[in-house]
Design a protein around this motif. Structure first.
Motif, PDB file in Angstrom:
ATOM      1  N   GLY A 206       0.818  -1.205   0.000  1.00 36.93           N
ATOM      2  CA  GLY A 206       0.000   0.000   0.000  1.00 36.93           C
ATOM      3  C   GLY A 206       0.847   1.248   0.000  1.00 36.93           C
ATOM      4  N   PRO A 207       0.190   2.386   0.175  1.00 33.23           N
ATOM      5  CA  PRO A 207       0.902   3.666   0.164  1.00 33.23           C
ATOM      6  C   PRO A 207       1.776   3.840   1.396  1.00 33.23           C
ATOM      7  CG  PRO A 207      -1.422   3.986   0.657  1.00 33.23           C
ATOM      8  CD  PRO A 207      -1.237   2.538   0.351  1.00 33.23           C
ATOM      9  N   GLY A 208       2.845   4.614   1.243  1.00 32.51           N
ATOM     10  CA  GLY A 208       3.706   4.940   2.369  1.00 32.51           C
ATOM     11  C   GLY A 208       3.002   5.847   3.360  1.00 32.51           C
ATOM     12  N   LYS A 209       3.600   6.028   4.507  1.00 29.17           N
ATOM     13  CA  LYS A 209       2.982   6.818   5.572  1.00 29.17           C
ATOM     14  C   LYS A 209       2.754   8.275   5.180  1.00 29.17           C
ATOM     15  CE  LYS A 209       4.685   3.922   9.263  1.00 29.17           C
ATOM     16  NZ  LYS A 209       5.514   3.764  10.417  1.00 29.17           N
ATOM     17  N   ASP A 210       3.588   8.810   4.306  1.00 22.74           N
ATOM     18  CA  ASP A 210       3.433  10.204   3.892  1.00 22.74           C
ATOM     19  C   ASP A 210       2.217  10.414   2.989  1.00 22.74           C
ATOM     20  OD1 ASP A 210       5.678  10.916   5.311  1.00 22.74           O
ATOM     21  OD2 ASP A 210       7.020  10.765   3.591  1.00 22.74           O
ATOM     22  N   GLU A 211       1.697   9.330   2.437  1.00 21.06           N
ATOM     23  CA  GLU A 211       0.546   9.424   1.542  1.00 21.06           C
ATOM     24  C   GLU A 211      -0.743   9.149   2.314  1.00 21.06           C
ATOM     25  OE1 GLU A 211       2.857  10.796  -0.567  1.00 21.06           O
ATOM     26  OE2 GLU A 211       3.799   8.927  -0.069  1.00 21.06           O
ATOM     27  N   TYR A 212      -0.914   9.871   3.420  1.00 24.44           N
ATOM     28  CA  TYR A 212      -2.076   9.685   4.299  1.00 24.44           C
ATOM     29  C   TYR A 212      -3.401   9.896   3.555  1.00 24.44           C
ATOM     30  CZ  TYR A 212      -2.244  14.740   4.343  1.00 24.44           C
ATOM     31  OH  TYR A 212      -2.326  16.042   3.946  1.00 24.44           O
ATOM     32  N   TYR A 213      -3.382  10.730   2.522  1.00 27.62           N
ATOM     33  CA  TYR A 213      -4.612  11.060   1.802  1.00 27.62           C
ATOM     34  C   TYR A 213      -5.136   9.877   0.994  1.00 27.62           C
ATOM     35  CZ  TYR A 213      -1.353  11.746  -2.062  1.00 27.62           C
ATOM     36  OH  TYR A 213      -0.380  11.576  -3.002  1.00 27.62           O
ATOM     37  N   ALA A 214      -4.355   8.801   0.881  1.00 26.42           N
ATOM     38  CA  ALA A 214      -4.833   7.605   0.177  1.00 26.42           C
ATOM     39  C   ALA A 214      -6.079   7.064   0.865  1.00 26.42           C
ATOM     40  CB  ALA A 214      -3.740   6.544   0.132  1.00 26.42           C
ATOM     41  N   ALA A 215      -6.141   7.179   2.186  1.00 28.50           N
ATOM     42  CA  ALA A 215      -7.324   6.717   2.928  1.00 28.50           C
ATOM     43  C   ALA A 215      -8.556   7.532   2.533  1.00 28.50           C
ATOM     44  CB  ALA A 215      -7.091   6.816   4.427  1.00 28.50           C
ATOM     45  N   PHE A 216      -8.378   8.823   2.282  1.00 29.68           N
ATOM     46  CA  PHE A 216      -9.501   9.656   1.856  1.00 29.68           C
ATOM     47  C   PHE A 216     -10.024   9.185   0.498  1.00 29.68           C
ATOM     48  CE2 PHE A 216      -7.095  13.243   4.184  1.00 29.68           C
ATOM     49  CZ  PHE A 216      -7.576  12.820   5.403  1.00 29.68           C
ATOM     50  N   LEU A 217      -9.092   8.847  -0.404  1.00 24.61           N
ATOM     51  CA  LEU A 217      -9.488   8.352  -1.724  1.00 24.61           C
ATOM     52  C   LEU A 217     -10.172   6.987  -1.609  1.00 24.61           C
ATOM     53  CD1 LEU A 217      -6.281   9.237  -3.747  1.00 24.61           C
ATOM     54  CD2 LEU A 217      -8.498  10.352  -3.925  1.00 24.61           C
TER      55      LEU A 217
END
Length: 123
Positions: free
Chosen positions: A74-85
């Motif tokens: 999955g996405p790295g920790k810096d890509e927190y906005y992936a959860a929003f998507l």
């Protein structure tokens, strides 16, 4: 986090246990290869605006928890906005790209696990 279980793996895993360290390496290789299959499928589903999220889909090192080995994709920790998507917000509909990627690659990942273990065992 989605969980992938392969039916009929009990015998192969028992053989790996008998091999000790070598069996552990075979199992780790199989998990990493399957993780890479899932990663590619998720990358193909990522909605692209800047491309940063797509570039930061990763496969973790092999981890063991409660005696069960796993890799996380999955996405790295810096890509927190992936959860929003993935799940949506009050202002944005969900676009479950991780779930789609996982479902699209699940069967192939299962096959890769079996193939890698058989190859490692010389079967």
């Amino acid at each position: 986090m989605a969980k992938l279980e392969v039916d009929g793996m009990e015998n192969l895993l028992n053989e790996l246990d008998k091999l000790g360290q070598k069996g552990s390496r075979i199992e780790n290789t199989a998990l990493k290869e399957a993780g890479n299959i899932v990663k590619e499928s998720i990358v193909n589903e990522v909605p692209v605006r800047t491309g940063k999220l797509k570039e930061n889909i990763t496969v973790s090192r092999v981890k063991t928890k409660d005696g069960v080995k796993k890799v996380e994709v999955g996405p790295g920790k810096d890509e927190y906005y992936a959860a929003f998507l993935e799940f949506g917000t009050t202002n944005m509909d969900a676009n479950p790209f991780i779930s789609r990627g996982y479902e699209n690659s699940r069967e192939e990942a299962e096959k890769v696990i079996v193939e890698e273990i058989k190859k490692g065992l010389g079967l």
